[in-house]
Write an enzyme that holds these catalytic residues in place. Sequence first.
Site, PDB file in Angstrom:
ATOM      1  N   ASN A  37      -5.955   0.337  -2.467  1.00  0.00           N
ATOM      2  CA  ASN A  37      -4.716   0.711  -3.259  1.00  0.00           C
ATOM      3  C   ASN A  37      -4.967   0.440  -4.638  1.00  0.00           C
ATOM      4  OD1 ASN A  37      -2.203   1.649  -2.386  1.00  0.00           O
ATOM      5  ND2 ASN A  37      -1.214  -0.220  -3.235  1.00  0.00           N
ATOM      6  N   ASP A  58      20.613  26.929 -32.749  1.00  0.00           N
ATOM      7  CA  ASP A  58      21.535  27.543 -33.996  1.00  0.00           C
ATOM      8  C   ASP A  58      20.800  28.472 -34.604  1.00  0.00           C
ATOM      9  OD1 ASP A  58      23.437  27.234 -35.975  1.00  0.00           O
ATOM     10  OD2 ASP A  58      21.970  25.815 -37.256  1.00  0.00           O
ATOM     11  N   ALA A 105       0.988  -1.335  -0.040  1.00  0.00           N
ATOM     12  CA  ALA A 105       0.037   0.169  -0.078  1.00  0.00           C
ATOM     13  C   ALA A 105       0.750   1.142   0.024  1.00  0.00           C
ATOM     14  CB  ALA A 105      -0.793   0.046   1.087  1.00  0.00           C
ATOM     15  N   GLU A 144      -3.514   5.549   4.453  1.00  0.00           N
ATOM     16  CA  GLU A 144      -3.626   4.062   4.755  1.00  0.00           C
ATOM     17  C   GLU A 144      -2.725   3.564   6.067  1.00  0.00           C
ATOM     18  OE1 GLU A 144      -3.372   1.746   1.235  1.00  0.00           O
ATOM     19  OE2 GLU A 144      -4.443   3.412   0.046  1.00  0.00           O
TER      20      GLU A 144
END
Length: 941
Positions: free
Chosen positions: A760, A344, A298, A724
């Site tokens: 998750n 350039d 997680a 979490e």
Amino acid sequence: METSTAQSAPWLRDAVAVAAALGTDPSSGLAAEEASTRLAAVGPNELLPVSPVPAWRRFLRHFRDPLIYLLLVAIVVSLAAWVFEGAQGWPFDAIVIAVVVVLNAVLGFAQQARAERAVEALQRLSATVATVVRGGEQVVVPTRDIVPGDVLLLAEGDTVPADARLVSAAALKVIEASLTGESEAVLKDATTLSGAPGLGDRTNMVWSGTAVAQGVGRAVVTDIGMATEMGRIADLLHATREQPTPLQREIARVGRMLGVAVVTIAVVVMVTVLLFFGVHSVDDVVTTLLLGVSLAVAAVPEGLPAVLSVVLALGVQRMAAHNAIVKQLSSVETLGSASVVCSDKTGTLTKGEMTIGRVVTPLGEVEVTGAGYRPVGELLRGGTRLQADDPLWRATADVLTGGCLANNAILQEQDGEWVVQGDPTEASFLVAEAKLGTQDRRTRRFTRVAEIPFTSERKLMSSLHTDASRPGMIAMVTKGAPDVLLEQCTRIRVGDTVERLDDRWRAAVLADVERLSGQAFRTLAVAYLPLQVTEAPVVDESLEHGLVYAGMVGIIDPPRPEAAAAVAEAHRAGVRVVMITGDHPRTAARIARDLGISAGEVAAVSGTELDALDDDGFREVVRRRNVYARVTPHHKLRIVDALQADGQVVAMTGDGVNDAPALKSADIGVAMGRTGTEVTKEAAKMVLADDNFATIVRAVREGRDIFLNIKKFLRYLLSSNIGEVLTVFLGVVLAGVIGLAHADGAVVLPLLATQILWINLLTDSAPALAMGLDAETEDVMSRPPRSVDERVIDRRMWVGVLFVGLVMAAATLAAIDLLLPGGLVEGTQSLATARTAGFTVLVLAQLFNAFNARSETGTAFHRLLSNRWLWGAVAMSTVLQVAVVHLPLLNEAFGTEPLSLRQWALCVGLASTVLWASELRKLVLRAVARRRSGRRQVARA
């Protein structure tokens, strides 16, 4: 035959001596047998190829990333836990992570550039056949069979097959822009040079891969293959290491940091659980290990690599729609962090097309508008359009008509584009005449009957024409350098009269030449001589005297019309623009001033001046100066390296072969798609399909938008994952307070391992991806470039991430406490119901956080409905969460129970605290920022 002729500086030696050293005769060349012997000894005239990298190895490179290593470890740990648990069912967590890792590699592999073929592209630039003299006879041989000592015969349209020392040249002009950056065709001369001329000033040499624009020449081959100037560029490409982009470096750092954090978090949480609950059975050990694995998985934002790749790939598509073709995903963001753009000049900031900008006659000066070969523009006198009844119009027409008569170029339209054949300088007369509208009158009136070709000794070209308006007369028109042409003039045309060219007029003409030269115009003068035809004249240079001077033109390779605005926008964004060119310093300084690049610099820094500096002096000059001229590929590479060593993120643009090593070394090389050689396209990481410098600025904006979106989904992913982790950690620590303590001392967790993995999976994918597609929410071009020391995840973001994570954890544990008996608030529901409520609050809190994470300090309600993808992702995630809570099959799999409508309302209310708390924090941050801004303004006042 001498060896190592490249080191013997043949331009400083007499051509006959160079030929003798090479064991050849400039008249008869090598014998066929000798050429075969040398070919066997030195090998073919080819560039060494780059060993191709196998496809499987290029694919595996996409796994060489710390975040990927972390996810691979998570797969192994998840599989081990699954086996330890009895290997029942499918190891969904390991499978999901593995799919994410493989998809990320496939996406990156599919979007990556074609395999590096820069040297093969160099080979394609070389001529396929060449004309040489062998055994006294002209023969055509394959380019690969050219050997040192061969005598080349060069003519208009030929591509030079090898580096060679000129023995003779007649009006020979060679286009060397792709090698030296010189915008004009270079007039060649066999005369021996002295001193230490730069590459572009070695006029008695011709270089492999360049093209003959005009004239003929004979030259002795001095170097072939890898020993040529083009071969040296190939060596530089081999030796130049590609640098990782800022985004790659930052993501690697985040991956290493998360690796340490994940292990620490998992160990701390497992130790905390064991200390608080103890070990009463094998089940407790298994539960604790599974929890540790789940938290480790997680805590790792496994969606990050895939979301990052998808967001960058979509950015590639958006940039392609605006003519910027990105060949490497991680390069998309690099332009957004670029602090210096090294460009350039020829063909990039300028049109790469010689254009007449001024016509000066004895009656006055005319400005010619328009740029390039497209014959669109006006002739102005004092800002007013020149009228056909104005004597100055007729005088101007005479000059342009004369320049078009003494001219061998061809201007034509092909597929909507105007192209020229021949000398670009001569073509500029044709374009200016078309703007005036007199080309039809010229073609009807004059017919060429003879030509006296240009030679380097005379520096003049003449042509003879019958004049339909004057039967019996031949008009000779001569053009050349004004100072040289004046020596052959005795009269001057002033309006409708012809006067004696006295000292006063000569001084006035030369003053005009000096003035135009000071404005970086190349000057060419036109004169004429009417010839009475009594008998055919002897057509040679003896005719070029007693001429009537008509006027002169000022020619320049003009800036692109949109380039100045693009440079100004780059400066507004804090991006420094540096011009690096092989062209003349005076021309470079003029163009730089016109575009606002020079920042008050009076002159350009030349390559010779750079060579005279030591390393410290070189770095100091690079810090202060923005315009460099007459530089070699090695100088360009050193300038880029010095800027990078000074902490700059460097983008290098270019179109010529000479730009390729610097393009490869820069943080991002940008090649021109139309005028760029295949070499630069292969060496670069981005190609501009329209050769438009303004497209670079658009790409910078796109890159900055992408970086902001990366920060958004990183803010979202990390704060959600920390939420979490803190939920489980604080749930264990505060178990007794919120009613999670079990009577028999068994392990009781606020969330199950399967629930953590579900959260998750649900919130780390679609919402994060949708945030990567967020529209621009602020003016990204009003801020300076991101510093190389600035982290994607800086201190303020970490504080915000921890703040949101704590609010999420508090809301989740509050839901559990409100429903569970024995906590701070006495509830009446079962552990399964309370845990389901906490589980749902955490999911919904992360979905609310998706809106909050769109800005560090801006309110979530700004353009709230602008991202339909985010709303779709939130809706889908909500539906899936409802299914997990209410479908019996999923109830069993995830340990959930159905919630009542009142309980759902409670979950939504608690989850929304994440949004309200973040809004309050942002309000404070904005107030503090305004106060600090006010103090700075007062201090400045």
